[in-house]
Structures are given as C-alpha cells and as structure tokens.
Design an enzyme around this catalytic site. Structure first.
Site, PDB file in Angstrom:
ATOM      1  N   GLU A  26      66.273  -3.856  39.919  1.00  0.00           N
ATOM      2  CA  GLU A  26      66.378  -4.261  41.318  1.00  0.00           C
ATOM      3  C   GLU A  26      65.038  -4.782  41.826  1.00  0.00           C
ATOM      4  O   GLU A  26      63.989  -4.202  41.550  1.00  0.00           O
ATOM      5  CB  GLU A  26      66.839  -3.087  42.186  1.00  0.00           C
ATOM      6  CG  GLU A  26      67.053  -3.472  43.641  1.00  0.00           C
ATOM      7  CD  GLU A  26      67.737  -2.389  44.448  1.00  0.00           C
ATOM      8  OE1 GLU A  26      67.603  -2.420  45.686  1.00  0.00           O
ATOM      9  OE2 GLU A  26      68.394  -1.511  43.845  1.00  0.00           O
ATOM     10  N   ARG A  41      69.812  11.872  45.022  1.00  0.00           N
ATOM     11  CA  ARG A  41      68.572  12.636  44.869  1.00  0.00           C
ATOM     12  C   ARG A  41      68.521  13.377  43.530  1.00  0.00           C
ATOM     13  O   ARG A  41      67.630  14.180  43.295  1.00  0.00           O
ATOM     14  CB  ARG A  41      68.423  13.635  46.024  1.00  0.00           C
ATOM     15  CG  ARG A  41      68.355  12.971  47.396  1.00  0.00           C
ATOM     16  CD  ARG A  41      67.182  12.012  47.494  1.00  0.00           C
ATOM     17  NE  ARG A  41      67.244  11.198  48.709  1.00  0.00           N
ATOM     18  CZ  ARG A  41      66.453  10.173  48.959  1.00  0.00           C
ATOM     19  NH1 ARG A  41      65.542   9.817  48.071  1.00  0.00           N
ATOM     20  NH2 ARG A  41      66.567   9.477  50.070  1.00  0.00           N
ATOM     21  N   HIS A 101      64.563  -6.285  50.319  1.00  0.00           N
ATOM     22  CA  HIS A 101      63.402  -6.020  49.473  1.00  0.00           C
ATOM     23  C   HIS A 101      62.591  -7.278  49.191  1.00  0.00           C
ATOM     24  O   HIS A 101      61.361  -7.249  49.257  1.00  0.00           O
ATOM     25  CB  HIS A 101      63.845  -5.388  48.154  1.00  0.00           C
ATOM     26  CG  HIS A 101      64.452  -4.036  48.303  1.00  0.00           C
ATOM     27  ND1 HIS A 101      65.007  -3.345  47.247  1.00  0.00           N
ATOM     28  CD2 HIS A 101      64.600  -3.227  49.399  1.00  0.00           C
ATOM     29  CE1 HIS A 101      65.471  -2.183  47.674  1.00  0.00           C
ATOM     30  NE2 HIS A 101      65.237  -2.098  48.979  1.00  0.00           N
ATOM     31  N   GLU A 160      74.407  -2.678  51.693  1.00  0.00           N
ATOM     32  CA  GLU A 160      73.774  -1.358  51.763  1.00  0.00           C
ATOM     33  C   GLU A 160      73.178  -1.157  53.160  1.00  0.00           C
ATOM     34  O   GLU A 160      72.154  -0.511  53.329  1.00  0.00           O
ATOM     35  CB  GLU A 160      72.651  -1.241  50.730  1.00  0.00           C
ATOM     36  CG  GLU A 160      73.091  -1.299  49.291  1.00  0.00           C
ATOM     37  CD  GLU A 160      71.904  -1.159  48.363  1.00  0.00           C
ATOM     38  OE1 GLU A 160      72.032  -0.466  47.356  1.00  0.00           O
ATOM     39  OE2 GLU A 160      70.826  -1.746  48.653  1.00  0.00           O
ATOM     40  N   ASP A 183      60.633  -1.694  53.255  1.00  0.00           N
ATOM     41  CA  ASP A 183      61.955  -1.309  52.755  1.00  0.00           C
ATOM     42  C   ASP A 183      62.740  -0.465  53.760  1.00  0.00           C
ATOM     43  O   ASP A 183      63.042   0.713  53.531  1.00  0.00           O
ATOM     44  CB  ASP A 183      61.831  -0.558  51.413  1.00  0.00           C
ATOM     45  CG  ASP A 183      63.212  -0.249  50.804  1.00  0.00           C
ATOM     46  OD1 ASP A 183      64.220  -0.769  51.298  1.00  0.00           O
ATOM     47  OD2 ASP A 183      63.260   0.526  49.834  1.00  0.00           O
ATOM     48  N   ASP A 238      67.785  -7.879  46.021  1.00  0.00           N
ATOM     49  CA  ASP A 238      68.010  -7.226  47.310  1.00  0.00           C
ATOM     50  C   ASP A 238      67.320  -8.062  48.389  1.00  0.00           C
ATOM     51  O   ASP A 238      66.103  -8.254  48.345  1.00  0.00           O
ATOM     52  CB  ASP A 238      67.441  -5.807  47.281  1.00  0.00           C
ATOM     53  CG  ASP A 238      67.744  -5.023  48.544  1.00  0.00           C
ATOM     54  OD1 ASP A 238      67.323  -5.455  49.638  1.00  0.00           O
ATOM     55  OD2 ASP A 238      68.390  -3.967  48.436  1.00  0.00           O
ATOM     56  N   TYR A 278      67.994   7.770  43.007  1.00  0.00           N
ATOM     57  CA  TYR A 278      66.637   7.382  43.389  1.00  0.00           C
ATOM     58  C   TYR A 278      65.578   8.154  42.607  1.00  0.00           C
ATOM     59  O   TYR A 278      64.439   7.691  42.459  1.00  0.00           O
ATOM     60  CB  TYR A 278      66.418   7.622  44.886  1.00  0.00           C
ATOM     61  CG  TYR A 278      67.280   6.784  45.797  1.00  0.00           C
ATOM     62  CD1 TYR A 278      67.473   5.424  45.554  1.00  0.00           C
ATOM     63  CD2 TYR A 278      67.898   7.354  46.903  1.00  0.00           C
ATOM     64  CE1 TYR A 278      68.257   4.655  46.393  1.00  0.00           C
ATOM     65  CE2 TYR A 278      68.686   6.592  47.751  1.00  0.00           C
ATOM     66  CZ  TYR A 278      68.870   5.244  47.487  1.00  0.00           C
ATOM     67  OH  TYR A 278      69.652   4.487  48.320  1.00  0.00           O
ATOM     68  N   HIS A 299      74.957   2.492  40.774  1.00  0.00           N
ATOM     69  CA  HIS A 299      73.552   2.601  41.160  1.00  0.00           C
ATOM     70  C   HIS A 299      73.008   3.926  40.650  1.00  0.00           C
ATOM     71  O   HIS A 299      73.570   4.993  40.906  1.00  0.00           O
ATOM     72  CB  HIS A 299      73.414   2.520  42.678  1.00  0.00           C
ATOM     73  CG  HIS A 299      72.041   2.173  43.160  1.00  0.00           C
ATOM     74  ND1 HIS A 299      70.915   2.908  42.832  1.00  0.00           N
ATOM     75  CD2 HIS A 299      71.594   1.152  43.950  1.00  0.00           C
ATOM     76  CE1 HIS A 299      69.854   2.363  43.399  1.00  0.00           C
ATOM     77  NE2 HIS A 299      70.231   1.298  44.082  1.00  0.00           N
ATOM     78  N   HIS A 347      66.240   1.275  40.271  1.00  0.00           N
ATOM     79  CA  HIS A 347      64.916   0.941  40.787  1.00  0.00           C
ATOM     80  C   HIS A 347      63.910   1.135  39.652  1.00  0.00           C
ATOM     81  O   HIS A 347      63.892   2.204  39.030  1.00  0.00           O
ATOM     82  CB  HIS A 347      64.549   1.844  41.957  1.00  0.00           C
ATOM     83  CG  HIS A 347      65.397   1.636  43.175  1.00  0.00           C
ATOM     84  ND1 HIS A 347      65.180   2.341  44.348  1.00  0.00           N
ATOM     85  CD2 HIS A 347      66.442   0.812  43.418  1.00  0.00           C
ATOM     86  CE1 HIS A 347      66.070   1.952  45.255  1.00  0.00           C
ATOM     87  NE2 HIS A 347      66.850   1.031  44.716  1.00  0.00           N
ATOM     88  N   HIS A 386      66.287  -1.059  55.715  1.00  0.00           N
ATOM     89  CA  HIS A 386      67.438  -1.935  55.843  1.00  0.00           C
ATOM     90  C   HIS A 386      67.941  -1.985  57.285  1.00  0.00           C
ATOM     91  O   HIS A 386      67.858  -1.003  58.022  1.00  0.00           O
ATOM     92  CB  HIS A 386      68.577  -1.459  54.947  1.00  0.00           C
ATOM     93  CG  HIS A 386      68.253  -1.490  53.483  1.00  0.00           C
ATOM     94  ND1 HIS A 386      69.202  -1.269  52.508  1.00  0.00           N
ATOM     95  CD2 HIS A 386      67.099  -1.731  52.813  1.00  0.00           C
ATOM     96  CE1 HIS A 386      68.637  -1.354  51.316  1.00  0.00           C
ATOM     97  NE2 HIS A 386      67.354  -1.632  51.478  1.00  0.00           N
ATOM     98  N   HIS A 406      72.226  -7.495  46.665  1.00  0.00           N
ATOM     99  CA  HIS A 406      72.348  -6.520  47.739  1.00  0.00           C
ATOM    100  C   HIS A 406      72.097  -7.278  49.034  1.00  0.00           C
ATOM    101  O   HIS A 406      71.015  -7.834  49.223  1.00  0.00           O
ATOM    102  CB  HIS A 406      71.310  -5.400  47.598  1.00  0.00           C
ATOM    103  CG  HIS A 406      71.659  -4.376  46.565  1.00  0.00           C
ATOM    104  ND1 HIS A 406      70.718  -3.512  46.034  1.00  0.00           N
ATOM    105  CD2 HIS A 406      72.833  -4.059  45.981  1.00  0.00           C
ATOM    106  CE1 HIS A 406      71.313  -2.716  45.167  1.00  0.00           C
ATOM    107  NE2 HIS A 406      72.586  -3.032  45.112  1.00  0.00           N
TER     108      HIS A 406
END
Length: 278
Positions: A142, A37, A179, A256, A224, A176, A70, A67, A107, A226, A211
């Site tokens: 991604e 975050r 995704h 993930e 989205d 992914d 976000y 990664h 992303h 998972h 992913h």
C-alpha cells in the site's frame, strides 16, 4: 464494470459481507483478515466460503481485497514483532488461497530508526519466505503517507521492495488516494503526471487496486487522516477524474472513509453518479 466497495466487518462471514455489500450498492468489498490490532484469526467456515464463491460468480462480484492487521510490521526493530508478521502473513496467505485469485494488501511497516535500506531488506526477507510459486493471491504494497519512519511513502521505496522480492510476479500495489496526497503526490492538479511517474518507477501494470479516501490534511502533510469523499483537501472533482481515468477506471476501488454503512451507501451512490458511461 465499475467495481466499487467499502471496508466491511468479517465477523459474520463472507456470505454476510456479500449481502451487506449489495445492500449499500457495492459489488466488491474489503475486509480485515483478523482484528486490525492483531490476534488470532477467526476459523474459516468452508460452507460459508463455498456459498460465497457460488454467489460471487452468479452475481458478477468483482475482485475482493483482504487487508492485513495494522500490527503486521515486517521491518520492526524487534525480532518478536517481525516473527509475528511472518507467521501472520503465512497464515493469511494460506487462508486467502481458499478464495483463489483475490488480493491481499498490507502496510509495508515502519523501520523505527533502522533506516530505509534496512527496512526494505527486512520487508523483502519476510516476503521471500512467504511467497511461493503456486499461490494465486496477489500481494499488494500500500502507498503510505510517510508519517514517522513509515515505509512506502514514495514510489521509489515501493519499487525497491518489489525488486528485492524473488517472486515479484506475485506483487502489486494498492494506491491510497489520501496517502499519496499526504505523501506529496499532486493527484488533484496533476493526476496524469503522478500516474506517469508511477508507470516510470514501478510500472502501471502493477497497480491492482485503489483505496478511495479524501484527506483531512493538505498535500504533503504526511499525516494520514482520512475524510469523507468530497469533504477534504482532495475534493469531489478530483475523485471524478480518478474514477474515470483510463488507467484506473477498471481497477477495483474500496472506500475506507470515516463512515457507517449508510454513509458508504451515499458515497457509492455519489461516485456512481460521477462515473462516465463508455
């Protein structure tokens, strides 16, 4: 070699992540460069890095994947958010260069009403300021599910971003599975066709990592969410085809899924049992 791992916590350093990966049957791993975050990254311990690189080489560990947080939105409508993205990106690449020749995934972001063309322009602007000739890290876009104003929902959008990057030899793609399925690409019934389209639009040589995530939603849902391997709309048979596909099998693959370590261990064991020997 079947290079497979999961998303691990980086809080205790790289040697700890390597040991944790081994404990669940993995030979690579993915980690967040900082709190997902946002916020300041943990200081790097050079002794930890050096010991990790030594053990990585000794044990034949595969390429690892960092990664981005976000909150890194390079195409935000807010200048302060774009500035955060730029500074975070620069800092992360500097840190990744202490681990030569690895992967950094992000992303593409959300254009939040500015439109796709403006979103692409802003993303490329950040990348053109961050990337440099001598860097060894490969930066991955991604593939995204396309919820809201999310960028990267189609191969065409990813190609447009790559085309706008001056040093695009430093760029690749992380596919992914959740995704792309949520984005409307039928990897269950037409994996060959999806990969043919990827090759035609982007170039299969730019595909650098996967992913592996099942999806709680049907194809084209743009949600989205998972799911554990084999328990969603993609299903175990499709994953067996994915991990054995000649254009995918040699790429590093990262879980993930909504799991703790014991769940990752079970999924890795399951996928290994479905891997063909050549």
């Amino acid at each position: 070699m079947f290079t497979i791992g999961a998303h691990l916590s980086a809080s205790k350093g790289f040697v700890n992540m390597l040991e944790t990966a081994e404990s669940i049957g993995a030979n690579t791993f993915q980690f967040f460069t900082r709190n997902p975050r946002g916020g300041k990254a943990k200081d790097i311990d050079e002794n930890d890095i050096n010991e990790f690189l030594k053990r990585k080489n000794e044990k034949g560990f595969g390429t690892i994947l960092a990664h981005a947080p976000y909150t890194l939105n390079a195409c935000s409508a807010k200048p302060e958010v774009r500035e955060f993205a730029l500074l975070t990106f620069k800092d992360d690449i500097k840190r990744m260069e202490m681990l030569p020749n690895q992967l950094y995934n992000f992303h593409p972001g959300s254009h939040v009403g500015q439109g796709e063309e403006k979103g692409i322009e802003l993303i490329c602007s950040v990348l053109n300021e961050v990337l440099y000739e001598d860097m060894t890290t490969t930066v991955l876009l991604e593939t995204m599910a396309g919820k809201g104003s999310e960028m990267g929902k189609s191969f065409g959008e990813l190609r447009a971003i790559i085309d706008g990057v001056e040093l695009n030899d430093k760029m690749g793609v992380c596919l992914d599975t959740c995704h792309v399925s949520d984005g409307g690409y039928d990897i269950v019934n037409n994996l060959d066709g999806v990969l043919d389209e990827f090759d035609r639009v982007i170039g299969i040589e730019r595909l650098k990592a996967l992913h592996l995530n099942d999806s709680k939603n049907p194809p084209g849902a743009h949600k989205d969410r998972h799911e554990k391997i084999g328990q969603g709309y993609i299903g175990l048979e499709a994953f067996e085809r994915i991990i054995n596909h000649p254009q995918l099998r040699d790429l590093p693959m990262f879980l993930e899924t909504p799991n703790e370590l014991d769940g990752y261990a079970k999924e890795i064991s399951l996928l290994k049992s479905k891997r063909d020997s050549l």
